[in-house]
Design a protein around this motif. Sequence first.
Motif, PDB file in Angstrom:
ATOM      1  N   SER A 190      61.774  27.671 -83.235  1.00  0.00           N
ATOM      2  CA  SER A 190      61.240  27.607 -81.872  1.00  0.00           C
ATOM      3  C   SER A 190      61.497  26.239 -81.251  1.00  0.00           C
ATOM      4  N   GLU A 191      61.339  25.177 -82.028  1.00  0.00           N
ATOM      5  CA  GLU A 191      61.613  23.831 -81.526  1.00  0.00           C
ATOM      6  C   GLU A 191      63.110  23.642 -81.244  1.00  0.00           C
ATOM      7  N   GLN A 192      63.947  24.174 -82.136  1.00  0.00           N
ATOM      8  CA  GLN A 192      65.390  24.092 -81.918  1.00  0.00           C
ATOM      9  C   GLN A 192      65.821  24.859 -80.668  1.00  0.00           C
ATOM     10  N   ALA A 193      65.228  26.026 -80.461  1.00  0.00           N
ATOM     11  CA  ALA A 193      65.586  26.845 -79.300  1.00  0.00           C
ATOM     12  C   ALA A 193      65.272  26.113 -78.002  1.00  0.00           C
ATOM     13  N   GLU A 194      64.159  25.453 -77.970  1.00  0.00           N
ATOM     14  CA  GLU A 194      63.788  24.699 -76.770  1.00  0.00           C
ATOM     15  C   GLU A 194      64.709  23.500 -76.567  1.00  0.00           C
ATOM     16  N   GLN A 195      65.061  22.817 -77.662  1.00  0.00           N
ATOM     17  CA  GLN A 195      65.876  21.607 -77.564  1.00  0.00           C
ATOM     18  C   GLN A 195      67.328  21.900 -77.217  1.00  0.00           C
ATOM     19  N   PHE A 196      67.914  22.909 -77.878  1.00  0.00           N
ATOM     20  CA  PHE A 196      69.355  23.144 -77.750  1.00  0.00           C
ATOM     21  C   PHE A 196      69.720  24.286 -76.806  1.00  0.00           C
ATOM     22  N   MET A 197      68.778  25.202 -76.559  1.00  0.00           N
ATOM     23  CA  MET A 197      69.105  26.363 -75.749  1.00  0.00           C
ATOM     24  C   MET A 197      68.232  26.506 -74.518  1.00  0.00           C
ATOM     25  N   ARG A 198      67.266  25.607 -74.386  1.00  0.00           N
ATOM     26  CA  ARG A 198      66.331  25.666 -73.256  1.00  0.00           C
ATOM     27  C   ARG A 198      65.658  27.032 -73.167  1.00  0.00           C
ATOM     28  N   GLN A 199      65.283  27.565 -74.333  1.00  0.00           N
ATOM     29  CA  GLN A 199      64.652  28.888 -74.391  1.00  0.00           C
ATOM     30  C   GLN A 199      63.395  28.806 -75.228  1.00  0.00           C
ATOM     31  N   GLU A 200      62.360  29.473 -74.734  1.00  0.00           N
ATOM     32  CA  GLU A 200      61.126  29.547 -75.502  1.00  0.00           C
ATOM     33  C   GLU A 200      61.249  30.649 -76.550  1.00  0.00           C
ATOM     34  N   LEU A 201      60.848  30.311 -77.771  1.00  0.00           N
ATOM     35  CA  LEU A 201      60.905  31.259 -78.883  1.00  0.00           C
ATOM     36  C   LEU A 201      59.562  31.199 -79.582  1.00  0.00           C
ATOM     37  N   ALA A 202      58.804  32.270 -79.501  1.00  0.00           N
ATOM     38  CA  ALA A 202      57.453  32.267 -80.050  1.00  0.00           C
ATOM     39  C   ALA A 202      57.494  32.070 -81.567  1.00  0.00           C
ATOM     40  N   LYS A 203      56.893  30.988 -82.026  1.00  0.00           N
ATOM     41  CA  LYS A 203      56.937  30.664 -83.447  1.00  0.00           C
ATOM     42  C   LYS A 203      56.238  31.721 -84.289  1.00  0.00           C
ATOM     43  N   ASP A 204      55.124  32.242 -83.787  1.00  0.00           N
ATOM     44  CA  ASP A 204      54.348  33.192 -84.583  1.00  0.00           C
ATOM     45  C   ASP A 204      54.969  34.589 -84.598  1.00  0.00           C
ATOM     46  N   GLU A 205      56.063  34.790 -83.868  1.00  0.00           N
ATOM     47  CA  GLU A 205      56.727  36.098 -83.868  1.00  0.00           C
ATOM     48  C   GLU A 205      57.961  36.130 -84.754  1.00  0.00           C
ATOM     49  N   GLN A 206      58.319  35.009 -85.354  1.00  0.00           N
ATOM     50  CA  GLN A 206      59.510  34.972 -86.196  1.00  0.00           C
ATOM     51  C   GLN A 206      59.216  35.595 -87.560  1.00  0.00           C
ATOM     52  N   PRO A 207      60.079  36.501 -88.025  1.00  0.00           N
ATOM     53  CA  PRO A 207      59.846  37.129 -89.333  1.00  0.00           C
ATOM     54  C   PRO A 207      60.006  36.100 -90.448  1.00  0.00           C
ATOM     55  N   PRO A 208      59.345  36.319 -91.568  1.00  0.00           N
ATOM     56  CA  PRO A 208      59.460  35.381 -92.687  1.00  0.00           C
ATOM     57  C   PRO A 208      60.836  35.475 -93.338  1.00  0.00           C
ATOM     58  N   VAL A 209      61.174  34.458 -94.090  1.00  0.00           N
ATOM     59  CA  VAL A 209      62.413  34.466 -94.864  1.00  0.00           C
ATOM     60  C   VAL A 209      62.283  35.488 -95.987  1.00  0.00           C
ATOM     61  N   GLY A 210      63.348  36.256 -96.200  1.00  0.00           N
ATOM     62  CA  GLY A 210      63.315  37.267 -97.246  1.00  0.00           C
ATOM     63  C   GLY A 210      63.673  36.738 -98.618  1.00  0.00           C
ATOM     64  N   ARG A 211      64.571  35.735 -98.644  1.00  0.00           N
ATOM     65  CA  ARG A 211      65.040  35.209 -99.929  1.00  0.00           C
ATOM     66  C   ARG A 211      65.695  33.860 -99.699  1.00  0.00           C
ATOM     67  N   TYR A 212      65.359  32.917-100.565  1.00  0.00           N
ATOM     68  CA  TYR A 212      66.033  31.626-100.544  1.00  0.00           C
ATOM     69  C   TYR A 212      67.125  31.624-101.607  1.00  0.00           C
ATOM     70  N   LEU A 213      68.304  31.202-101.203  1.00  0.00           N
ATOM     71  CA  LEU A 213      69.493  31.290-102.048  1.00  0.00           C
ATOM     72  C   LEU A 213      69.808  29.959-102.713  1.00  0.00           C
ATOM     73  N   GLU A 214      70.591  30.036-103.794  1.00  0.00           N
ATOM     74  CA  GLU A 214      71.072  28.862-104.498  1.00  0.00           C
ATOM     75  C   GLU A 214      72.530  29.073-104.885  1.00  0.00           C
ATOM     76  N   GLU A 215      73.160  28.011-105.362  1.00  0.00           N
ATOM     77  CA  GLU A 215      74.552  28.064-105.810  1.00  0.00           C
ATOM     78  C   GLU A 215      74.782  29.205-106.788  1.00  0.00           C
ATOM     79  N   ASN A 216      75.853  29.955-106.564  1.00  0.00           N
ATOM     80  CA  ASN A 216      76.289  31.059-107.421  1.00  0.00           C
ATOM     81  C   ASN A 216      75.413  32.306-107.335  1.00  0.00           C
ATOM     82  N   ASP A 217      74.389  32.301-106.489  1.00  0.00           N
ATOM     83  CA  ASP A 217      73.689  33.563-106.245  1.00  0.00           C
ATOM     84  C   ASP A 217      74.684  34.568-105.664  1.00  0.00           C
ATOM     85  N   THR A 218      74.392  35.840-105.857  1.00  0.00           N
ATOM     86  CA  THR A 218      75.272  36.885-105.332  1.00  0.00           C
ATOM     87  C   THR A 218      74.498  37.828-104.424  1.00  0.00           C
TER      88      THR A 218
END
Length: 215
Positions: A94-122
């Motif tokens: 949401s902060e990035q959207a306002e800074q770089f795109m001049r767009q409001e993005l509701a922080k509480d509406e963003q879905p959670p991350v499903g999986r954090y990846l690491e080297e060699n994950d498939t």
Amino acid sequence: MLQIKRFVCNVIQENCYVVSDETQEAVIIDCGAQFEAERQAIKNYIESNHLRPVHLLATHGHVDHNIGNKFVFDTWGLKVELHKDDEPLISTLSEQAEQFMRQELAKDEQPPVGRYLEENDTITFGTHTLQVIETPGHSQGSVFFWCKDEKVAFSGDTLFRNSVGRADLPGGSMFLLIQSLRMVCQLDDDTRILPGHGEETTVGRELASNPYLDR
């Protein structure tokens, strides 16, 4: 054989890819769809080709590659998968959207991350596998998604045709970026590079013409 469809999205002209195979399973990579017309084009392509998206992937956590994540979640129920080191970025969309795109993005509406990846994950879909290659530099958690069998790699903002991504944003490092480039240039010369912005290229072409890339 992979079918790859590129959609150029948002005010920063980011490349979103829908990648599928003969099973009709698909992955969506870097969904930067900001506007309704962009989102409808992606949806129409998926529906008209009877595809079933099973993963939403991000090469890194910048907003121009992730502003469409909520659209994908609302449409297909997929949560974004990205490298763990870009957790600080994905949590500030949401902060990035306002800074770089001049767009409001509701922080509480963003879905959670499903999986954090690491080297060699498939990541598997259909009969294909994408391997995670860590390529820090543009951001701490930048990655390539590499399909060895098809000799294709999705490079995000690490490597472009004749150029590389910027390293002056928070978490960026030109030293790490150059180290990452030296590592990924060991891929076969005929490996296709599908970047986060601009036209596709190959490892061999970049070795011959990109001033940042050498063995």
